[in-house]
Design a protein around this motif. Structure first.
Motif, PDB file in Angstrom:
ATOM      1  N   MET A  72       0.825  -1.200   0.000  1.00 14.75           N
ATOM      2  CA  MET A  72       0.000   0.000   0.000  1.00 14.75           C
ATOM      3  C   MET A  72       0.867   1.262   0.000  1.00 14.75           C
ATOM      4  N   GLY A  73       1.975   1.222   0.728  1.00 14.39           N
ATOM      5  CA  GLY A  73       2.832   2.408   0.806  1.00 14.39           C
ATOM      6  C   GLY A  73       3.539   2.745  -0.488  1.00 14.39           C
ATOM      7  N   LEU A  95      -5.470   9.495   0.017  1.00 12.68           N
ATOM      8  CA  LEU A  95      -6.643   9.069   0.793  1.00 12.68           C
ATOM      9  C   LEU A  95      -6.229   8.835   2.242  1.00 12.68           C
ATOM     10  N   PRO A  96      -6.849   9.513   3.199  1.00 12.55           N
ATOM     11  CA  PRO A  96      -6.511   9.295   4.615  1.00 12.55           C
ATOM     12  C   PRO A  96      -6.732   7.856   5.066  1.00 12.55           C
ATOM     13  N   PHE A 101      -4.210   2.915   7.002  1.00 14.63           N
ATOM     14  CA  PHE A 101      -3.910   1.505   6.757  1.00 14.63           C
ATOM     15  C   PHE A 101      -2.412   1.231   6.883  1.00 14.63           C
ATOM     16  N   VAL A 102      -1.606   2.058   6.229  1.00 16.41           N
ATOM     17  CA  VAL A 102      -0.158   1.863   6.266  1.00 16.41           C
ATOM     18  C   VAL A 102       0.378   2.003   7.693  1.00 16.41           C
ATOM     19  N   ILE A 103      -0.102   2.991   8.414  1.00 11.98           N
ATOM     20  CA  ILE A 103       0.367   3.208   9.792  1.00 11.98           C
ATOM     21  C   ILE A 103       0.004   2.030  10.677  1.00 11.98           C
ATOM     22  N   VAL A 104      -1.233   1.566  10.591  1.00 11.40           N
ATOM     23  CA  VAL A 104      -1.676   0.462  11.447  1.00 11.40           C
ATOM     24  C   VAL A 104      -0.922  -0.824  11.124  1.00 11.40           C
ATOM     25  N   MET A 105      -0.760  -1.130   9.848  1.00 11.69           N
ATOM     26  CA  MET A 105      -0.021  -2.342   9.482  1.00 11.69           C
ATOM     27  C   MET A 105       1.432  -2.275   9.945  1.00 11.69           C
ATOM     28  N   ALA A 144      -7.933  -6.188  16.654  1.00 11.95           N
ATOM     29  CA  ALA A 144      -8.894  -5.091  16.489  1.00 11.95           C
ATOM     30  C   ALA A 144      -8.355  -4.025  15.536  1.00 11.95           C
ATOM     31  N   LEU A 145      -7.081  -3.669  15.694  1.00 12.37           N
ATOM     32  CA  LEU A 145      -6.485  -2.660  14.807  1.00 12.37           C
ATOM     33  C   LEU A 145      -6.426  -3.153  13.362  1.00 12.37           C
TER      34      LEU A 145
END
Length: 212
Positions: A72-73, A95-96, A101-105, A144-145
Protein backbone atom coordinates in the motif's frame (compact mmCIF):
# COMPACT_ATOMS: atom_id res chain seq x y z
CA UNK A 1 6.75 -54.19 101.29
CA UNK A 2 7.80 -50.97 99.59
CA UNK A 3 9.66 -52.89 96.95
CA UNK A 4 6.67 -55.06 96.25
CA UNK A 5 4.38 -52.04 95.93
CA UNK A 6 6.74 -50.28 93.55
CA UNK A 7 7.09 -53.35 91.40
CA UNK A 8 3.34 -53.77 91.31
CA UNK A 9 2.89 -50.18 90.21
CA UNK A 10 5.46 -50.59 87.42
CA UNK A 11 3.78 -53.70 86.16
CA UNK A 12 0.41 -51.97 86.14
CA UNK A 13 1.73 -48.99 84.21
CA UNK A 14 3.26 -51.26 81.62
CA UNK A 15 0.10 -53.34 81.23
CA UNK A 16 -2.06 -50.26 80.67
CA UNK A 17 0.13 -49.23 77.71
CA UNK A 18 0.33 -52.73 76.24
CA UNK A 19 -1.84 -54.10 73.50
CA UNK A 20 -3.70 -57.37 73.46
CA UNK A 21 -0.53 -59.28 72.60
CA UNK A 22 1.78 -57.34 74.85
CA UNK A 23 3.09 -54.81 72.31
CA UNK A 24 3.00 -51.12 73.00
CA UNK A 25 0.42 -49.18 70.94
CA UNK A 26 1.60 -46.22 68.92
CA UNK A 27 -0.28 -42.98 69.49
CA UNK A 28 1.39 -41.16 66.57
CA UNK A 29 -0.95 -40.95 63.55
CA UNK A 30 0.37 -42.20 60.24
CA UNK A 31 1.10 -39.41 57.80
CA UNK A 32 0.36 -39.93 54.14
CA UNK A 33 3.42 -39.63 51.98
CA UNK A 34 3.41 -36.50 49.90
CA UNK A 35 3.74 -37.37 46.24
CA UNK A 36 4.91 -34.49 44.03
CA UNK A 37 2.38 -33.58 41.37
CA UNK A 38 3.91 -33.77 37.95
CA UNK A 39 2.28 -32.35 34.85
CA UNK A 40 0.92 -34.88 32.43
CA UNK A 41 3.38 -35.58 29.64
CA UNK A 42 0.65 -35.44 27.04
CA UNK A 43 -0.47 -32.01 28.20
CA UNK A 44 3.14 -30.83 28.32
CA UNK A 45 3.77 -31.91 24.74
CA UNK A 46 0.51 -30.38 23.56
CA UNK A 47 1.33 -27.01 25.13
CA UNK A 48 4.83 -27.05 23.68
CA UNK A 49 3.45 -27.94 20.26
CA UNK A 50 0.98 -25.04 20.48
CA UNK A 51 3.83 -22.71 21.48
CA UNK A 52 5.90 -23.80 18.47
CA UNK A 53 2.93 -23.36 16.16
CA UNK A 54 2.35 -19.95 17.77
CA UNK A 55 5.72 -18.64 16.68
CA UNK A 56 5.14 -19.99 13.15
CA UNK A 57 1.84 -18.10 13.00
CA UNK A 58 3.55 -14.95 14.26
CA UNK A 59 6.11 -15.11 11.49
CA UNK A 60 3.26 -15.49 9.02
CA UNK A 61 1.40 -12.54 10.54
CA UNK A 62 4.57 -10.45 10.42
CA UNK A 63 5.07 -11.27 6.74
CA UNK A 64 1.44 -10.47 5.91
CA UNK A 65 1.45 -7.15 7.79
CA UNK A 66 4.77 -6.05 6.29
CA UNK A 67 3.68 -7.03 2.78
CA UNK A 68 0.38 -5.17 3.18
CA UNK A 69 2.08 -2.02 4.49
CA UNK A 70 4.79 -2.09 1.82
CA UNK A 71 2.37 -2.77 -1.03
CA UNK A 72 0.00 0.00 0.00
CA UNK A 73 2.83 2.41 0.81
CA UNK A 74 4.35 2.04 -2.65
CA UNK A 75 1.07 2.08 -4.53
CA UNK A 76 0.69 4.85 -7.07
CA UNK A 77 0.12 5.44 -10.76
CA UNK A 78 0.48 8.34 -13.15
CA UNK A 79 -1.54 8.29 -16.33
CA UNK A 80 0.46 8.74 -19.55
CA UNK A 81 -1.57 11.71 -20.73
CA UNK A 82 -1.23 15.05 -18.95
CA UNK A 83 -1.37 18.72 -19.79
CA UNK A 84 1.01 21.56 -19.18
CA UNK A 85 -0.63 22.52 -15.91
CA UNK A 86 -1.60 19.24 -14.26
CA UNK A 87 -1.31 15.50 -14.62
CA UNK A 88 -3.50 12.63 -13.51
CA UNK A 89 -1.89 10.79 -10.64
CA UNK A 90 -3.17 8.49 -7.88
CA UNK A 91 -1.25 7.59 -4.73
CA UNK A 92 -2.04 6.06 -1.38
CA UNK A 93 -1.36 9.33 0.46
CA UNK A 94 -4.21 10.96 -1.45
CA UNK A 95 -6.64 9.07 0.79
CA UNK A 96 -6.51 9.29 4.62
CA UNK A 97 -7.95 5.78 4.84
CA UNK A 98 -4.95 4.33 3.02
CA UNK A 99 -2.59 6.38 5.18
CA UNK A 100 -4.27 4.96 8.28
CA UNK A 101 -3.91 1.51 6.76
CA UNK A 102 -0.16 1.86 6.27
CA UNK A 103 0.37 3.21 9.79
CA UNK A 104 -1.68 0.46 11.45
CA UNK A 105 -0.02 -2.34 9.48
CA UNK A 106 3.37 -0.92 10.43
CA UNK A 107 2.40 -0.83 14.11
CA UNK A 108 1.07 -4.38 13.96
CA UNK A 109 4.25 -5.62 12.29
CA UNK A 110 6.36 -3.93 14.98
CA UNK A 111 4.27 -5.53 17.71
CA UNK A 112 4.71 -8.99 16.19
CA UNK A 113 8.49 -8.53 16.20
CA UNK A 114 8.40 -7.58 19.90
CA UNK A 115 6.09 -10.49 20.75
CA UNK A 116 8.34 -13.21 19.30
CA UNK A 117 10.65 -13.36 22.41
CA UNK A 118 7.59 -13.95 24.61
CA UNK A 119 6.53 -16.73 22.27
CA UNK A 120 9.99 -18.30 22.65
CA UNK A 121 9.57 -18.15 26.44
CA UNK A 122 6.31 -20.07 26.03
CA UNK A 123 8.22 -22.78 24.14
CA UNK A 124 10.81 -23.08 26.91
CA UNK A 125 8.18 -22.98 29.67
CA UNK A 126 4.95 -24.33 28.18
CA UNK A 127 3.07 -24.19 31.49
CA UNK A 128 3.87 -20.52 32.21
CA UNK A 129 0.53 -18.74 32.15
CA UNK A 130 1.81 -15.15 32.52
CA UNK A 131 3.47 -14.68 29.10
CA UNK A 132 0.66 -16.53 27.36
CA UNK A 133 -2.00 -14.33 28.99
CA UNK A 134 -0.06 -11.18 28.02
CA UNK A 135 0.17 -12.36 24.41
CA UNK A 136 -3.53 -13.15 24.37
CA UNK A 137 -4.43 -9.61 25.45
CA UNK A 138 -2.02 -7.90 23.06
CA UNK A 139 -3.02 -10.16 20.17
CA UNK A 140 -6.63 -9.12 20.72
CA UNK A 141 -5.61 -5.46 20.44
CA UNK A 142 -3.61 -6.18 17.28
CA UNK A 143 -6.60 -8.06 15.86
CA UNK A 144 -8.89 -5.09 16.49
CA UNK A 145 -6.48 -2.66 14.81
CA UNK A 146 -5.89 -4.94 11.83
CA UNK A 147 -9.61 -5.54 11.34
CA UNK A 148 -10.36 -1.81 11.45
CA UNK A 149 -7.65 -0.96 8.92
CA UNK A 150 -8.49 -3.85 6.61
CA UNK A 151 -12.22 -3.13 6.68
CA UNK A 152 -11.80 0.57 5.99
CA UNK A 153 -9.36 -0.01 3.15
CA UNK A 154 -11.56 -2.72 1.65
CA UNK A 155 -14.51 -0.32 1.56
CA UNK A 156 -12.48 2.30 -0.30
CA UNK A 157 -11.10 -0.28 -2.74
CA UNK A 158 -14.59 -1.60 -3.43
CA UNK A 159 -15.79 1.95 -4.08
CA UNK A 160 -12.85 2.57 -6.42
CA UNK A 161 -13.68 -0.58 -8.37
CA UNK A 162 -17.46 -0.17 -8.59
CA UNK A 163 -18.09 3.51 -7.97
CA UNK A 164 -21.41 4.84 -6.66
CA UNK A 165 -24.01 6.08 -9.07
CA UNK A 166 -26.12 7.63 -6.30
CA UNK A 167 -23.36 10.05 -5.35
CA UNK A 168 -21.85 10.30 -8.84
CA UNK A 169 -18.57 8.72 -7.70
CA UNK A 170 -16.81 7.22 -10.67
CA UNK A 171 -15.04 3.88 -10.71
CA UNK A 172 -11.49 5.23 -10.84
CA UNK A 173 -10.04 1.76 -11.31
CA UNK A 174 -11.08 1.97 -14.94
CA UNK A 175 -8.27 4.51 -15.39
CA UNK A 176 -5.91 3.67 -12.49
CA UNK A 177 -5.84 -0.09 -12.88
CA UNK A 178 -2.33 -0.65 -11.52
CA UNK A 179 -2.97 1.48 -8.47
CA UNK A 180 -6.18 -0.39 -7.66
CA UNK A 181 -4.46 -3.73 -8.16
CA UNK A 182 -1.76 -2.83 -5.65
CA UNK A 183 -4.31 -1.53 -3.16
CA UNK A 184 -6.38 -4.70 -3.54
CA UNK A 185 -3.31 -6.86 -2.92
CA UNK A 186 -2.53 -4.90 0.23
CA UNK A 187 -6.08 -5.42 1.50
CA UNK A 188 -5.82 -9.17 0.87
CA UNK A 189 -2.57 -9.27 2.86
CA UNK A 190 -4.17 -7.41 5.74
CA UNK A 191 -7.06 -9.86 5.90
CA UNK A 192 -4.53 -12.70 5.94
CA UNK A 193 -2.97 -11.06 9.00
CA UNK A 194 -6.42 -10.80 10.59
CA UNK A 195 -6.99 -14.53 10.07
CA UNK A 196 -3.60 -15.38 11.57
CA UNK A 197 -4.31 -13.25 14.64
CA UNK A 198 -7.60 -15.09 15.09
CA UNK A 199 -5.70 -18.38 15.10
CA UNK A 200 -3.13 -16.97 17.53
CA UNK A 201 -5.87 -15.98 19.98
CA UNK A 202 -7.52 -19.38 19.63
CA UNK A 203 -4.30 -21.28 20.32
CA UNK A 204 -3.45 -19.01 23.26
CA UNK A 205 -6.84 -19.77 24.79
CA UNK A 206 -6.29 -23.50 24.30
CA UNK A 207 -2.85 -23.24 25.88
CA UNK A 208 -4.21 -21.39 28.91
CA UNK A 209 -6.84 -24.08 29.44
CA UNK A 210 -5.92 -26.30 32.40
CA UNK A 211 -2.65 -24.40 32.84
CA UNK A 212 -0.64 -25.49 35.86
Amino acid sequence: MKNAESSAINVASETTNSGPIGKKKSTTPLLAAEVPIRPDRGTHRMKRGLAIFDIVLRIGALSSALAAAATMGTSGQTLPFFTQFFQFEASYDDLPTFQFFVIVMGIVAGYVVLSIPFSIVCIIRPHAAGPRLLLLILDSVALALSTAAAGAAAAVVALAHSGNSSTNWLAVCNQFGDFCQQASGAVVGSFAAVLLFLLLILFSALSLKNAH
